[in-house]
Design an enzyme around this catalytic site. Structure first.
Site, PDB file in Angstrom:
ATOM      1  N   LEU A  27       1.016  -1.380   0.019  1.00 31.66           N
ATOM      2  CA  LEU A  27      -0.393  -0.113  -0.098  1.00 31.66           C
ATOM      3  C   LEU A  27       1.151   1.407   0.488  1.00 31.66           C
ATOM      4  CD1 LEU A  27      -2.669  -1.038   2.202  1.00 31.66           C
ATOM      5  CD2 LEU A  27      -2.580  -1.287   0.355  1.00 31.66           C
ATOM      6  N   ASP A  73      15.297   1.874   9.433  1.00 30.24           N
ATOM      7  CA  ASP A  73      14.871   0.904  10.136  1.00 30.24           C
ATOM      8  C   ASP A  73      13.652   1.971  11.253  1.00 30.24           C
ATOM      9  OD1 ASP A  73      13.989  -0.773  12.267  1.00 30.24           O
ATOM     10  OD2 ASP A  73      15.323  -2.358  11.660  1.00 30.24           O
ATOM     11  N   TYR A 155      -9.364  -2.795  13.396  1.00 26.85           N
ATOM     12  CA  TYR A 155      -9.433  -3.216  15.388  1.00 26.85           C
ATOM     13  C   TYR A 155      -8.293  -2.695  15.857  1.00 26.85           C
ATOM     14  CZ  TYR A 155      -4.793  -6.224  13.167  1.00 26.85           C
ATOM     15  OH  TYR A 155      -3.445  -6.645  12.414  1.00 26.85           O
TER      16      TYR A 155
END
Ligand code: HXC
Ligand code: NAP
Length: 290
Positions: A27, A73, A155
């Site tokens: 995405l 990272d 969620y």
């Protein structure tokens, strides 16, 4: 006009510098492509430089836009500070941040090591915190208006079994979104979130529906609209939430899931299974109880 077509017709993000974490795949890559088509300059960042280079080449040749790949990272604050520096060295500014990088896999929670749980929390919650803090401090110091978009999940508010570290971390990101939307509004920093339902990507599908689980649990059946999302639909929403057209939207989470989470939530949603012809009989039974 169709839902899977690009929504904006002009270069609505012209000249903007947009940083997309996890922009080398899935995405993040699809959003980056659309931002480029709308005139933005895009910085894509993740751990794997090889993948970032390949995506840069692909996106630049497809859109004619300018992409800067930066290895970072997001779990490591120093690397995020280096990312900010690389963006400023190249473009002299950053306008928008999309916190999209994530890690996730399905597992019964009791099988997880402490490190496995930490790994997901560190990428999703700490990574979003690291990027938001580093870029936010810069924008506040420079008195520069900016926009942040966080990619969460539905969620984040319902919770979900078998992806507990991810649910825990995404809930934290949602809380961060709503909290900072208020706190940083005075600095003209706007913060919103998108909660996608199922959008097929290799990263998510390999980890959440491995092997024959894809066939076993037809994900489309969980969605009232009976289909999965198309990447352009999500890219359209992301572009809108970054653009000036959404200038009065702040602290919002926009769900784009075809109604999936509500189908799971409504107490009587199982009545969908009752055939139409039975309803006359049921109505008569109910009325006879007066
Ligand atoms: C149990 C596991 C595991 C698994 C890894 N671990 N996979 N434990 N079940 N399937 C454990 C390892 O044993 C280790 O613990 C710890 O987790 C860290 O694993 P590493 O491989 O060392 O970590 P790392 O290389 O940093 O990789 C991170 C990762 C990986 C999250 C594990 O999957 C990854 O790189 N993911 C990035 C992309 C991704 O996940 N995309 C999906 C996003 S989808 P020990 O104790 O052994 O050291 C998403 C969608 C949400 O978020 C909603 C969908 C509808
Ligand atoms: P994806 O392709 O696996 O994207 C995750 C990206 O995060 C990868 O590009 C990965 O790149 C990057 N990443 C992982 N760990 C990182 C780290 N420590 N530092 C920097 N980058 C890191 O999966 P996706 O489906 O497109 O997911 C994108 C977003 O959408 C995530 O936030 C996800 O939770 C959310 N989402 C997806 C769905 C769906 O159905 N697809 C549904 C709800 C929410 P590297 O491996 O190169 O580092």
């Amino acid at each position: 006009m169709s839902y899977n077509e690009p929504m904006f017709k002009n270069r609505e993000l012209d000249g903007k510098v947009i940083v997309v974490t996890g922009g080398g795949s899935g995405l993040g890559k699809s959003m980056s492509k659309y931002f480029l088509e709308l005139g933005a300059r895009v910085v894509i960042t993740s751990r794997k430089m090889e993948r970032l280079h390949a995506t840069t080449e692909e996106l630049e040749s497809e859109t004619g836009g300018e992409v800067l790949p930066v290895q970072c990272d997001v779990r490591i604050y120093e690397q995020v500070e280096n990312l900010l520096k690389a963006v400023l060295d190249r473009f002299g500014r950053a306008d928008m941040l999309v916190n999209n990088a994530a890690g996730n896999f399905i597992s019964p929670t009791e099988r997880l090591s402490a490190n496995a749980f930490d790994t997901i929390i560190d990428i999703v919650l700490k990574g979003t915190k690291n990027c938001t803090l580093a870029f936010g401090k810069h924008w506040i110091k420079e008195k520069q208006p900016a926009t942040i978009l966080n990619i969460v999940t539905t969620y984040a508010w319902t919770g979900s079994a078998f992806v507990v570290p991810s649910a825990t971390a995404k809930a934290g990101v949602l809380a961060m979104t709503r909290s900072l939307a208020v706190e940083w509004a005075k600095y003209k920093i706007r913060i919103n979130a998108i909660a996608p339902g199922p959008f097929p990507t290799k990263g998510a599908w390999d980890r959440l529906l491995p092997g024959d689980l894809k066939e076993k649990f037809d994900i489309r059946k969980k969605v009232p609209l009976r289909r999965v999302g198309e990447h352009q639909e999500l890219a359209n929403l992301a572009a809108y939430l970054l653009s000036e057209y959404s200038a009065y939207i702040n602290g919002e989470v926009v769900t784009i899931d075809g109604g999936e989470w509500l189908q799971g939530a409504g107490e009587f949603n199982m009545l969908e299974k009752i055939p139409q012809e039975l309803w006359d009989m049921l109505e008569a039974m109910i009325k006879s109880k007066k």
